[in-house]
Each structure stands twice: as C-alpha cells, then as structure tokens.
Design an enzyme around this catalytic site. Structure first.
Site, short mmCIF file in Angstrom:
data_model
loop_
_atom_site.label_atom_id
_atom_site.label_comp_id
_atom_site.label_asym_id
_atom_site.label_seq_id
_atom_site.Cartn_x
_atom_site.Cartn_y
_atom_site.Cartn_z
N GLY A 219 -7.30 0.57 -5.78
CA GLY A 219 -8.12 1.33 -6.72
C GLY A 219 -8.61 2.60 -6.07
CE1 TYR B 204 -13.31 2.53 -9.10
CE2 TYR B 204 -15.53 1.98 -9.82
CZ TYR B 204 -14.44 1.72 -9.01
OH TYR B 204 -14.46 0.67 -8.14
CB THR C 103 -15.92 -0.88 2.00
OG1 THR C 103 -16.41 0.05 1.03
CG2 THR C 103 -15.72 -2.22 1.37
CE LYS D 233 -11.80 -0.47 -10.26
NZ LYS D 233 -10.81 -1.27 -9.56
CE LYS E 184 -15.95 17.92 -9.41
NZ LYS E 184 -16.93 18.73 -8.73
CG ASN F 289 -22.25 4.49 -11.16
OD1 ASN F 289 -23.45 4.79 -11.23
ND2 ASN F 289 -21.62 4.37 -10.00
CG ASP G 109 -2.31 0.66 0.84
OD1 ASP G 109 -2.31 1.86 0.49
OD2 ASP G 109 -3.36 -0.01 0.94
CG ASN H 152 -19.04 19.61 -14.31
OD1 ASN H 152 -19.07 20.52 -15.14
ND2 ASN H 152 -20.12 19.19 -13.66
N1 NAD Z 1 -16.25 -1.06 -2.14
C1 NAD Z 1 -16.97 -1.38 -3.19
O1 NAD Z 1 -18.20 -1.45 -3.14
C2 NAD Z 1 -16.28 -1.71 -4.51
C3 NAD Z 1 -17.08 -2.03 -5.59
C4 NAD Z 1 -16.47 -2.35 -6.80
C5 NAD Z 1 -15.10 -2.37 -6.92
N2 NAD Z 1 -14.33 -2.04 -5.85
C6 NAD Z 1 -12.87 -2.07 -6.06
O2 NAD Z 1 -12.28 -2.87 -5.02
C7 NAD Z 1 -10.96 -2.40 -4.74
C8 NAD Z 1 -10.83 -2.12 -3.26
O3 NAD Z 1 -11.84 -1.21 -2.89
P1 NAD Z 1 -12.09 -0.72 -1.38
O4 NAD Z 1 -13.52 -0.38 -1.28
O5 NAD Z 1 -11.50 -1.68 -0.44
O6 NAD Z 1 -11.27 0.67 -1.42
P2 NAD Z 1 -10.45 1.42 -0.26
O7 NAD Z 1 -10.36 2.82 -0.70
O8 NAD Z 1 -11.02 1.12 1.08
O9 NAD Z 1 -9.00 0.72 -0.35
C9 NAD Z 1 -8.14 0.91 -1.44
C10 NAD Z 1 -6.70 0.77 -0.97
O10 NAD Z 1 -5.86 0.98 -2.12
C11 NAD Z 1 -4.78 1.79 -1.70
N3 NAD Z 1 -4.20 2.54 -2.82
C12 NAD Z 1 -4.75 3.58 -3.48
N4 NAD Z 1 -3.88 4.07 -4.37
C13 NAD Z 1 -2.75 3.33 -4.28
C14 NAD Z 1 -1.49 3.37 -4.92
N5 NAD Z 1 -1.20 4.30 -5.86
N6 NAD Z 1 -0.55 2.47 -4.57
C15 NAD Z 1 -0.81 1.54 -3.61
N7 NAD Z 1 -1.99 1.46 -2.96
C16 NAD Z 1 -2.95 2.35 -3.28
C17 NAD Z 1 -5.40 2.74 -0.67
O11 NAD Z 1 -4.42 3.35 0.16
C18 NAD Z 1 -6.32 1.82 0.09
O12 NAD Z 1 -5.70 1.20 1.19
C19 NAD Z 1 -10.76 -1.17 -5.62
O13 NAD Z 1 -10.08 -1.54 -6.80
C20 NAD Z 1 -12.18 -0.74 -5.92
O14 NAD Z 1 -12.25 0.00 -7.12
C21 NAD Z 1 -14.89 -1.70 -4.64
#
Ligand code: NAD
Length: 447
Positions: free
Chosen positions: A289, A353, A388, A357, A294, A347, A237, A298
């Site tokens: 991720g 995003y 989350t 994806k 936006k 979306n 991370d 924008n």
């Molecule tokens: N939460 C949801 O409902 C959901 C739905 C669909 C997809 N996702 C995908 O699941 C994955 C995890 O999502 P989450 O909800 O746990 O997000 P989160 O924001 O809680 O966690 C993401 C983590 O990635 C780390 N990160 C961000 N940029 C980084 C970088 N440049 N280098 C290293 N680490 C980095 C952040 O510090 C964080 O710890 C993401 O790819 C997100 O797009 C989540």
C-alpha cells in the site's frame, strides 16, 4: 519490544515520574510466543441467557490447555480471561445478569487479561426487544474496553445458530497474545466446515502464502509470522526494493518475487509463478500500500490514481485472476486484505487513501459468499497507529498524540497486524468470512 514511552513508563525511574506527573502508563502487552500456554491463568465462564455456548466454550478452553474456574471469589485465584455467553438473551431485562457476572470477575482480572462476550447476531433477532438486547452488548463491550487497565482487552463475537463449530479459532485468538492490540472489536461468525487437528504452534504448516509489499514494515512482519507458523512464503515487492525483499525472503526460507502489482501483466505473472513453482497457493495477503497525501482541493489526478491502483485496483485484479485460474487458489484458501483505520474514520489529507481503504472493506464483504462457496474466506484487517518507518518520520507531537489516543495508550507493532492476519489465514478460521478486524488498540478515531 514496545515503543520508547511504554518502555520508559515501565522502568523504575519512569514509573515514579509518570505517577508524579499524572502521565499515562501504558502496559507492556502480553504477546504470543509459540509453545507458551494460551493464558497465564484460569478462565471464568458465565452466562446471561440460555447458555447455548457454555459447553463448547469450556471444551475450547480445556482443549487449548487452559483451566476453567467455577466462579470468581473475592480472595480466590485471579482469572486471566472472562468469557460471557450471552446467547439466548431475549430482552433488555436479562442484561443485568451480564452486569452481575462481569463486574466482580473484571475486578479480579489479571494484567493483559481478556474479556470476551459471545452473543446471537442482532440481525437474526425475531423481535425489536431481542435485537435491542443483542445490540446493547456491543455498547457494553466497547465501554468495558475503555474501562479496562493494564493491557487488558474486550471483544465481542456474534455466533449465529449453526455456527458453533466455527468458535474455537476465534476464541483461542482473542484469549491469546496474538490479539494483543485487538480491542473493542466485533466479529460475526458464519457456519462453515471447520477442519480439525490443526497444530496450534504451526497452523500454516505445508501452506504456500503470498505476501505483497513484503520487503519492509508490516509486510516483512507478516512474512516472518507466516513462516514461523509453518508457511512457505512467497514475498512480493517492487524491483526497486529487490535487495531488502531478497533479505526478507532468505530470512524466512521463502521465495522472492519482484513484481509491481499494478503492472498490466502482474496478475498473470503471479498466477503463473504460483502454478509453476508451487503448484498453487493457500494464503494471499494483499498488504502492499502507498500514501500520496494532499487535501482534496490540491490533489492532482496522479496522486489519486496511484493510490487507487496500488491499494485497491491491484487487489481486485489479482484476486479475480486467482479465482479464475483453475486449480491455483486451493481448496480452503484464505485471502486477507490490508485496509486501514483511515478507511473507517476518514483522515484529513487522505481522501484518496481513505477511499481506497474503505473500498477494501466493501470488497471483502461482497466477495465473501463466493469464497464461502469454495470453502475459502476473504477478510480484511484495518490497522490503526502502527509503529513503522512511516510513522517514525512523523513530527514528534503528531506521532505522540496519534499513538496514545486508544484504550491501550500506545501504538501497535507490525507483529500485531501480522498475528491477526496469520489468525485469519488459519484453516480453523473457516467461519470468519467477509469481516474487517481493526488492529488499533480500540482507537478513538472512527470508533
Ligand atoms: N503503518 C501504519 O500505521 C499503517 C496503518 C494502517 C494501514 N497500513 C497499511 O499497511 C500496509 C503496509 O504498510 P507499511 O507501513 O508497512 O508500509 P511500507 O511503506 O513500509 O511498506 C509497503 C511496501 O509495499 C511495497 N509496494 C508499494 N507499491 C507496490 C507495488 N506497486 N507493487 C508491489 N509492492 C509495492 C513497498 O515497496 C513497500 O515495501 C499498507 O497497505 C498500509 O496502507 C499501515
């Protein structure tokens, strides 16, 4: 653990209230626990065509400690899973056999039950009628998913001729509690050299697994599930998340690596770390991720670029570096990329995003043959609404609607995404390659 409404609706008082007000009563889903039986009851297996897979299916179920019922009787034992072998169907007329088997069996299905249909891929059909019958099963399964109650799910696996040995791992996954929030999905298998003798409770024993974005949320859940399944986890991370990253790494007995995956030297640093400290890597989970929402009109270039850099370009660059570094990505490696339902449905406010994806889905499909040539696989998971920190901060109304518009009427948990990723990471999942599996409870969005 389920979301607050599911807990409430299943409490004594909540049951009365939801019944009287006609509100949905989402089920508490059956989730995986190591050491527990694959299923809480027997499996019934039927066929609608030649039954090419029937014997294999019976063996997979019994090898996993399950029992197979010869038939479902109106007052007999209730099945926990219903398997339909629809291989060999050559025209729509034969599909009535699917109806005749499934209708009485599903009527008797237990809570958190499983309906799994196996068929030949439509793309391999030698006539339009055969292709039509095979594709019809897709509509059938998705509709069953929407009709099932009590936390039950329906999924479809296409099994080409020659891919029978790839069947065990997907069948076990779809029957088990690991697939609790995977519903209405279609997976196409390929022929592969599938290793045998895997420990069902610790399928990742002895493996080194990198998880990016592991400091919190879904990434932390992936780290925990991978470690539970026996892997040594390298948790990655950004430096700013160093404290929580160290906590997760300590908790799972793994290693923490502070790394911004978008840095120019990130692929080289990761490769070196894996080579020096672990002698290579078996599993790579591209989970990190970000969102920078936006409306497109924008959206400035910085928002666009940062999302593309973290969500897509870093996955491409790191994977390329791992493939190029001799001896680092070990034989039989598994790469799993985290996509999103937004990448399938689109979306509002998420053009950047959703584009990133969707790009993941194209990437894994394109890379699959090269991975297969190395006896490795690359797949994606596309989470739907997952409970989350990110979703907890949404406005109440948006969150409630977002989490209920799926066949299971509830949001998924980070562990549900983690279980699906851990399944794809198993050595036995060698025949699942280039696929994108949604973990969305059969969301109505992008269905
Ligand atoms: N939460 C949801 O409902 C959901 C739905 C669909 C997809 N996702 C995908 O699941 C994955 C995890 O999502 P989450 O909800 O746990 O997000 P989160 O924001 O809680 O966690 C993401 C983590 O990635 C780390 N990160 C961000 N940029 C980084 C970088 N440049 N280098 C290293 N680490 C980095 C952040 O510090 C964080 O710890 C993401 O790819 C997100 O797009 C989540």
């Amino acid at each position: 653990m389920a979301d607050w409404y599911t807990n409430f609706a299943n409490s004594g008082f909540g049951t009365t209230v939801t019944k009287q007000l006609g509100l949905p009563r989402p089920a508490v889903l059956r989730r995986y626990e190591p050491g527990r039986p694959l299923l809480p009851g027997p499996v019934v297996i039927g066929s609608a065509g030649s039954g090419r897979l029937r014997e294999t299916l019976t063996r997979v179920v019994t090898d996993a400690g399950g029992t197979v019922l010869p038939a479902v009787e109106p007052d007999g034992e209730k099945p926990a899973a219903v398997l339909l072998d629809a291989t060999g169907v050559t025209g729509p007329g034969q599909l009535v056999a699917a109806h005749d088997f499934l209708a009485p069996a599903i009527k008797r299905l237990r809570a958190s039950g499983r309906v799994l249909v196996l068929a030949d891929p439509p793309a391999d059909a030698d006539s339009p009628a055969t292709a039509a019958a095979r594709q019809a099963l897709d509509g059938l399964v998705r509709s069953i998913g929407k009709e099932l109650l009590n936390g039950s799910t329906a999924n479809l696996v296409f099994v080409p001729e020659g891919a029978e040995s790839s069947l065990a791992s997907p069948v076990r996954f779809f029957l088990s509690g690991r697939s609790a929030y995977v519903d209405g999905q279609v997976v196409t298998l390929s022929a592969a050299d599938v290793p045998t003798g895997e420990d069902a409770d610790r399928p990742l024993a002895g493996r080194v697994a990198v998880v990016t974005g592991a400091a919190r949320g879904i990434g932390a859940a992936i780290a925990r599930v991978m470690a539970r399944d026996g892997a040594h986890v390298v948790a990655v991370d950004i430096p700013a998340a160093g404290q929580s990253l160290a906590e997760v790494a300590n908790e799972v007995g793994g290693t923490a690596l502070q790394l911004d995956i978008t840095a120019a030297d990130a692929p080289a640093r990761l490769v070196e770390h894996l080579r020096e400290r672990h002698g290579g890597v078996d599993v790579v989970v591209h989970n990190a991720g970000i969102t920078r929402d936006k409306l497109l009109v924008n959206m400035d270039a910085a928002r666009w670029n940062s999302v593309m850099a973290v969500n897509l370009q870093a996955q491409l660059d790191i994977t390329e570096a791992l493939l190029a570094a001799e001896g680092v990505l070990r034989d039989g490696a598994r790469v799993v990329c985290v996509s999103s339902q937004s990448g399938i449905a689109g979306n509002r406010g998420q053009t950047n995003y959703a584009a990133s994806k969707a790009g993941i889905i194209g990437m894994v499909r394109a890379w699959a043959p090269a991975f297969a040539a190395r006896r490795a696989t690359i797949n994606a998971v596309a989470p739907g609404f997952i409970v989350t920190e990110m979703t907890a901060n949404m406005p109440f109304g948006t969150r409630e609607v977002g989490s209920r518009i799926n066949s299971l009427q509830q949001g998924g948990l980070p562990v549900d995404v983690a279980e699906t990723i851990a399944w794809l990471a198993q050595p036995g999942s060698a025949g699942v390659n280039g696929q994108t599996v949604r973990v969305c409870g059969q969301s109505m969005l992008g269905a």
